[in-house]
Design an enzyme around this catalytic site. Sequence first.
Site, mmCIF file in Angstrom:
data_model
loop_
_atom_site.group_PDB
_atom_site.id
_atom_site.type_symbol
_atom_site.label_atom_id
_atom_site.label_comp_id
_atom_site.label_asym_id
_atom_site.label_seq_id
_atom_site.Cartn_x
_atom_site.Cartn_y
_atom_site.Cartn_z
ATOM 1 N N TRP A 196 0.833 -1.210 0.000
ATOM 2 C CA TRP A 196 0.000 0.000 0.000
ATOM 3 C C TRP A 196 0.865 1.256 0.000
ATOM 4 C CZ3 TRP A 196 -2.163 1.873 5.327
ATOM 5 C CH2 TRP A 196 -1.169 1.777 6.290
ATOM 6 N N GLU A 245 -0.620 -4.947 11.968
ATOM 7 C CA GLU A 245 -0.006 -6.225 11.547
ATOM 8 C C GLU A 245 0.373 -7.139 12.697
ATOM 9 O OE1 GLU A 245 1.837 -5.618 7.165
ATOM 10 O OE2 GLU A 245 3.177 -5.115 8.798
#
Length: 799
Positions: A354, A493
Amino acid sequence: MSEWTWEYEGYVPGEERLREALCTLGNGCFATRGAVPESRAGLLHYPGTYAAGVYNRLESDVAGHRVVNEDMVNLPNWLHLRLRQRFADGASGPWLSPDTQQSFDHRHTLDLRRAVLTRRFRYRMQGGGVLEVEQVRLTHMTDPHVAALRTVVRADDWSGEIEVESGLDGDVSNANVRRYRSLARHHLIRMRTGASEADTTWLSCRTSASDIGIGMAARTVASAEPATASEIRPSHRRVVHRLVVPVGPGRSAVVDKTVALHTSRDRAIGDPLGAALDRVAAADDFTALLASHTGAWARLWRGADIRVPGEAGRILRLHLFHVLQTLSPNTADLDVGVPARGLHGEAYRGHVFWDELFVLPYLNLHFPDVSRALLDYRHRRLPRACRAARAAGRRGAMYPWQSGSDGREETQQLHLNPRSGRWLPDHSHLQHHVGSAIAYNVWQYSEATGDTEYLHTKGAEMLLQIARFWADGAEPEPGTGRFRLRGVVGPDEYHDHYPGAARPGLDDNAYTNVTAAWVLSRALDLVPRLPAWRRGELFERIGLDTGELAKWEEVSRKLRVPFHEGVISQFDGYGDLAELDWDAYRARYPDIRRLDRVLEAEGDSVNRYQASKQADVLMLGYLFSSTELRGLFDRLGYDVDDEVWRRTVDHYLRRTSHGSTLSGLVHGLVLARARRADAWRYARESLEADIADIQGGTTGEGIHLGAMAGTLDLVQRGLTGLETREDALHLDPVPLPALSEYSFSLRYRGHWGIGVRRRDGEIEIEVPDSEESPVSVVVAGRAVSVAPGETRTFMVPED
């Protein structure tokens, strides 16, 4: 050092890989690491070359599992060139090497202005005397298939002959990242080598699965003193050209190596090897190549340079240099995305994540053609994203977290914890928020450029299909009227499942839900703005009916955002997790940035704790101004005032390990917007992340491109408060004393070179003379029109 140069003194084996990454030279089509020319890949050096978009897929057996990974391919090494003393009897001495006592005064100089790397060293010859060697290399910016290396050899109190070996080496593999070395890594097959002319060697090969043809040709000539001998030696995987040149006091030897590289992905060629041979035969000499190359960079700097006094300015220019080497105007003709680690190494296998979320905001206002090409990369993979959504039982487009050649999900199935040596399941493919990042980039590009043609065509297709994915996946929550997004992973994450849960994924990640609501609201704004014929055509082609829009409207206002203790929760249940003893872990470990690896090696899991790898909730404060963010929460029915946001920022500041280089960047900007004194601490960390290699060896595997571009945007949009919306430039400067003076130019709506300058409590806007319309500028709520050829100055508060 100067503001335009970076110098590295001496030969320090433990720092060579870091220097090689930071001294990489590229042109947006291919790049070569800054390794010394005589080196081969090993523990100390890694002379990698990478072409944008050249990937290959290999199968490996890992911990009893069959896994398939796609990698950006390390191409044959064109850089190879080494020297040695030639004796009168025809025998030769050892090849000159910087790691011997005979070598001294070793120095590398990276010249950012001209984009050349110069290496100088001296060498004590057998029998007395000193040899001085200077090597200058470039990767050509005007002709993106050409590179060149000039070697100048001078003798001090010595005369004799030097043997030069110039080669093309196909005996390479992907071995830059130590933790990947148990994976299959030999990508090149059908290797052939040979000679074309007396001074030209060539090499051709193909990638094993993607079947990309690679052609490379090298012309090596001694230009100052003619060679006394010349011989070309082809072998199975290497071809070398050996020349013998005389040197002596007052008599230098100059050896120029010019290389051409083509792949079958290039346009307007039929045969990569034939194209490389033609190109190298027609290439100018080194002096002319250097002149045209530096001219191209001068033009780039005029339109892109950012000027900040002091050390911060030097680092920002280095960051810009590496962004331009990876994503130059040459990239606009390619089908490539934004590789997270640039074209500088093999970390993350060269994949696209991203990171364009941090890169495109800068490019939009300088090189919009490149931004558009990067969005086209996503649009070409839209059909694949729609197939992925259907396979998951959803409508719309589900873009992969990691992308490569063709748009399938490239996230690895397993990842290695170097601390424990264990291979662990990888669930990061559940980061569906990558779709919102793509939609955000489409919208920002359109606002910055005024390119409504793109927004109404390819942009609309992506935006509507991403909105459709979010609306279709939103589950109604009985009794509340709210909708939920379940089974996702946020930007953090570290958290990929609930403690003890059998299935991966989390519910109602705040960042995911708020950005999904933003995507839906932007899609609803766009639909009535589309020309009627275009709207009807698009709805028919993608099978969208107006009934779906009613659900989009409802979901965009009713997505659930969890809270705990008066702060926004990172995800549902986050507040129920245990608190980590941060002081104890900092005392036990010198570095806990990768806290997930530390805990896993102890037999524990970060999923049990309120601990984040990087900014997650706080990413909302990075993407949206305080006014827009407040409006988003109002639309969702939540009152998030300044006090709630302040508590939220403080909460996550204490619970983030900054295991990503993007984290300091986001925290720095969020804190600057909140006018917090500690903003500079995080901004400085993001500036130094790669030059200081703060993550302990990761920069040698490739620079962190998103973080580098993000520091540029920290100044361009963050400190200026610059937004491109409502057909105007909106500025609301925020103070950051360490970066209180800066200037840059930008390209906006047909105006090339709008100057923005801040100093002494003022911000100055200069619109260059042209036939374009005046620019609407809004500074701290005050709207003015600045005509071409006019300069306006505005007073701004310093605190």
